[in-house]
Scaffold this motif. Structure first.
Motif, PDB file in Angstrom:
ATOM      1  N   LYS A  69     -11.923  -7.853  -0.665  1.00  0.00           N
ATOM      2  CA  LYS A  69     -11.149  -8.385   0.461  1.00  0.00           C
ATOM      3  C   LYS A  69      -9.681  -8.524   0.097  1.00  0.00           C
ATOM      4  N   HIS A  70      -9.421  -9.003  -1.110  1.00  0.00           N
ATOM      5  CA  HIS A  70      -8.027  -9.164  -1.536  1.00  0.00           C
ATOM      6  C   HIS A  70      -7.363  -7.798  -1.698  1.00  0.00           C
ATOM      7  N   PHE A  71      -8.077  -6.855  -2.238  1.00  0.00           N
ATOM      8  CA  PHE A  71      -7.548  -5.528  -2.537  1.00  0.00           C
ATOM      9  C   PHE A  71      -7.182  -4.716  -1.297  1.00  0.00           C
ATOM     10  N   ARG A  72      -8.029  -4.739  -0.293  1.00  0.00           N
ATOM     11  CA  ARG A  72      -7.950  -3.755   0.789  1.00  0.00           C
ATOM     12  C   ARG A  72      -6.674  -3.765   1.617  1.00  0.00           C
ATOM     13  N   THR A  73      -5.960  -4.860   1.652  1.00  0.00           N
ATOM     14  CA  THR A  73      -4.745  -4.896   2.467  1.00  0.00           C
ATOM     15  C   THR A  73      -3.461  -4.725   1.651  1.00  0.00           C
ATOM     16  N   ILE A  74      -3.565  -4.722   0.339  1.00  0.00           N
ATOM     17  CA  ILE A  74      -2.360  -4.702  -0.499  1.00  0.00           C
ATOM     18  C   ILE A  74      -1.480  -3.490  -0.202  1.00  0.00           C
ATOM     19  N   VAL A  75      -2.028  -2.289  -0.266  1.00  0.00           N
ATOM     20  CA  VAL A  75      -1.210  -1.085  -0.087  1.00  0.00           C
ATOM     21  C   VAL A  75      -0.637  -1.007   1.339  1.00  0.00           C
ATOM     22  N   PRO A  76      -1.441  -1.147   2.388  1.00  0.00           N
ATOM     23  CA  PRO A  76      -0.853  -1.037   3.732  1.00  0.00           C
ATOM     24  C   PRO A  76       0.218  -2.098   4.019  1.00  0.00           C
ATOM     25  N   LEU A  77      -0.036  -3.352   3.631  1.00  0.00           N
ATOM     26  CA  LEU A  77       0.932  -4.404   3.927  1.00  0.00           C
ATOM     27  C   LEU A  77       2.183  -4.284   3.060  1.00  0.00           C
ATOM     28  N   THR A  78       2.014  -3.931   1.802  1.00  0.00           N
ATOM     29  CA  THR A  78       3.174  -3.779   0.922  1.00  0.00           C
ATOM     30  C   THR A  78       4.050  -2.630   1.389  1.00  0.00           C
ATOM     31  N   LEU A  79       3.453  -1.482   1.682  1.00  0.00           N
ATOM     32  CA  LEU A  79       4.266  -0.337   2.111  1.00  0.00           C
ATOM     33  C   LEU A  79       4.907  -0.569   3.479  1.00  0.00           C
ATOM     34  N   ALA A  80       4.266  -1.364   4.329  1.00  0.00           N
ATOM     35  CA  ALA A  80       4.872  -1.702   5.628  1.00  0.00           C
ATOM     36  C   ALA A  80       6.194  -2.438   5.434  1.00  0.00           C
ATOM     37  N   ASP A  81       6.313  -3.195   4.331  1.00  0.00           N
ATOM     38  CA  ASP A  81       7.572  -3.888   4.022  1.00  0.00           C
ATOM     39  C   ASP A  81       8.705  -2.910   3.723  1.00  0.00           C
ATOM     40  N   TYR A  82       8.340  -1.655   3.484  1.00  0.00           N
ATOM     41  CA  TYR A  82       9.325  -0.622   3.143  1.00  0.00           C
ATOM     42  C   TYR A  82       9.318   0.516   4.161  1.00  0.00           C
ATOM     43  N   GLY A  83       8.924   0.173   5.401  1.00  0.00           N
ATOM     44  CA  GLY A  83       9.020   1.113   6.510  1.00  0.00           C
ATOM     45  C   GLY A  83       7.940   2.178   6.556  1.00  0.00           C
ATOM     46  N   LYS A  98      -0.774  -4.318  15.267  1.00  0.00           N
ATOM     47  CA  LYS A  98      -0.122  -5.558  14.836  1.00  0.00           C
ATOM     48  C   LYS A  98       0.754  -5.365  13.596  1.00  0.00           C
ATOM     49  N   LEU A  99       0.598  -4.247  12.920  1.00  0.00           N
ATOM     50  CA  LEU A  99       1.339  -4.014  11.686  1.00  0.00           C
ATOM     51  C   LEU A  99       2.837  -3.903  11.970  1.00  0.00           C
ATOM     52  N   VAL A 100       3.605  -4.743  11.308  1.00  0.00           N
ATOM     53  CA  VAL A 100       5.048  -4.761  11.500  1.00  0.00           C
ATOM     54  C   VAL A 100       5.702  -4.029  10.335  1.00  0.00           C
ATOM     55  N   LEU A 101       6.480  -2.995  10.666  1.00  0.00           N
ATOM     56  CA  LEU A 101       7.226  -2.266   9.648  1.00  0.00           C
ATOM     57  C   LEU A 101       8.602  -2.894   9.512  1.00  0.00           C
ATOM     58  N   SER A 102       9.045  -3.050   8.276  1.00  0.00           N
ATOM     59  CA  SER A 102      10.384  -3.573   8.025  1.00  0.00           C
ATOM     60  C   SER A 102      10.975  -2.810   6.847  1.00  0.00           C
ATOM     61  N   ASN A 103      12.169  -3.135   6.482  1.00  0.00           N
ATOM     62  CA  ASN A 103      12.812  -2.490   5.334  1.00  0.00           C
ATOM     63  C   ASN A 103      13.380  -3.574   4.429  1.00  0.00           C
ATOM     64  N   LYS A 104      12.499  -4.106   3.603  1.00  0.00           N
ATOM     65  CA  LYS A 104      12.891  -5.132   2.633  1.00  0.00           C
ATOM     66  C   LYS A 104      14.048  -4.620   1.786  1.00  0.00           C
ATOM     67  N   ARG A 105      15.132  -5.384   1.750  1.00  0.00           N
ATOM     68  CA  ARG A 105      16.336  -5.020   0.997  1.00  0.00           C
ATOM     69  C   ARG A 105      16.843  -3.631   1.379  1.00  0.00           C
ATOM     70  N   ASN A 106      16.513  -3.208   2.588  1.00  0.00           N
ATOM     71  CA  ASN A 106      16.932  -1.901   3.107  1.00  0.00           C
ATOM     72  C   ASN A 106      16.405  -0.732   2.261  1.00  0.00           C
ATOM     73  N   ILE A 107      15.246  -0.941   1.655  1.00  0.00           N
ATOM     74  CA  ILE A 107      14.584   0.091   0.847  1.00  0.00           C
ATOM     75  C   ILE A 107      13.529   0.766   1.710  1.00  0.00           C
ATOM     76  N   ARG A 108      13.404   2.093   1.573  1.00  0.00           N
ATOM     77  CA  ARG A 108      12.429   2.839   2.372  1.00  0.00           C
ATOM     78  C   ARG A 108      11.514   3.676   1.494  1.00  0.00           C
ATOM     79  N   CYS A 109      10.236   3.653   1.838  1.00  0.00           N
ATOM     80  CA  CYS A 109       9.268   4.580   1.250  1.00  0.00           C
ATOM     81  C   CYS A 109       9.363   5.880   2.047  1.00  0.00           C
TER      82      CYS A 109
END
Length: 151
Positions: A69-83, A98-109
């Motif tokens: 349960k802890h593992f399954r959301t790490i990659v999608p949620l972390t990468l969403a922080d980088y667009g 519901k997934l919100v895409l953002s650009n933490k520190r203006n960094i993009r994947c």
């Protein structure tokens, strides 16, 4: 059950590549350690930068539901922080909406390669969710070669 546990992430600034690797039979604490390594590597990227990522899950097994349960959301949620919206998120329509895409520190994947040993799952992901900048593999060497070839 394997004694070999891998839970690490490396940042290669010269090539703009994050390689994150989790493998072995792991408990929740191991998954948390891997997640921390991923965030630490991402924190090393310069503000306004871009990166490609190789998510190597080949050989990973969650030893219990709590770890899974802890593992399954790490990659999608972390990468969403980088667009980046991971392709397979589309399987979960309500979550995808519901997934919100953002650009933490203006960094993009800008590209992602995913590797896992489950051939049935990976073949499905590759056929349904792959794109010019995202692919799914069962062979870690092929996945790494592909992500390194993406400009």
């Amino acid at each position: 059950m394997s004694d070999l546990k891998i839970a690490k992430t490396d940042w290669e600034p010269a090539s703009g590549l994050i390689i994150t690797h989790i493998s072995g039979d792991l408990e929740k604490d191991d998954v948390i350690r891997w997640e921390q390594s991923l965030h630490e590597a991402l924190d090393r990227i310069e503000d306004g930068g871009t990166f490609r990522i190789f998510v190597n899950l080949h050989g990973f097994t969650a030893l219990n539901l709590d770890a899974h349960k802890h593992f399954r959301t790490i990659v999608p949620l972390t990468l969403a922080d980088y667009g980046w919206k991971v392709g397979y998120v589309a399987m979960f329509e309500e979550d995808a909406d519901k997934l919100v895409l953002s650009n933490k520190r203006n960094i993009r994947c800008v590209a992602a390669a995913h590797c896992h040993q489950d051939e049935t799952k990976i073949e499905k992901y590759e056929s349904l969710y792959s794109s010019q900048n995202e692919r799914f593999f069962t062979d870690p060497q092929k996945a790494e070669a592909w992500i390194r070839s993406i400009a």
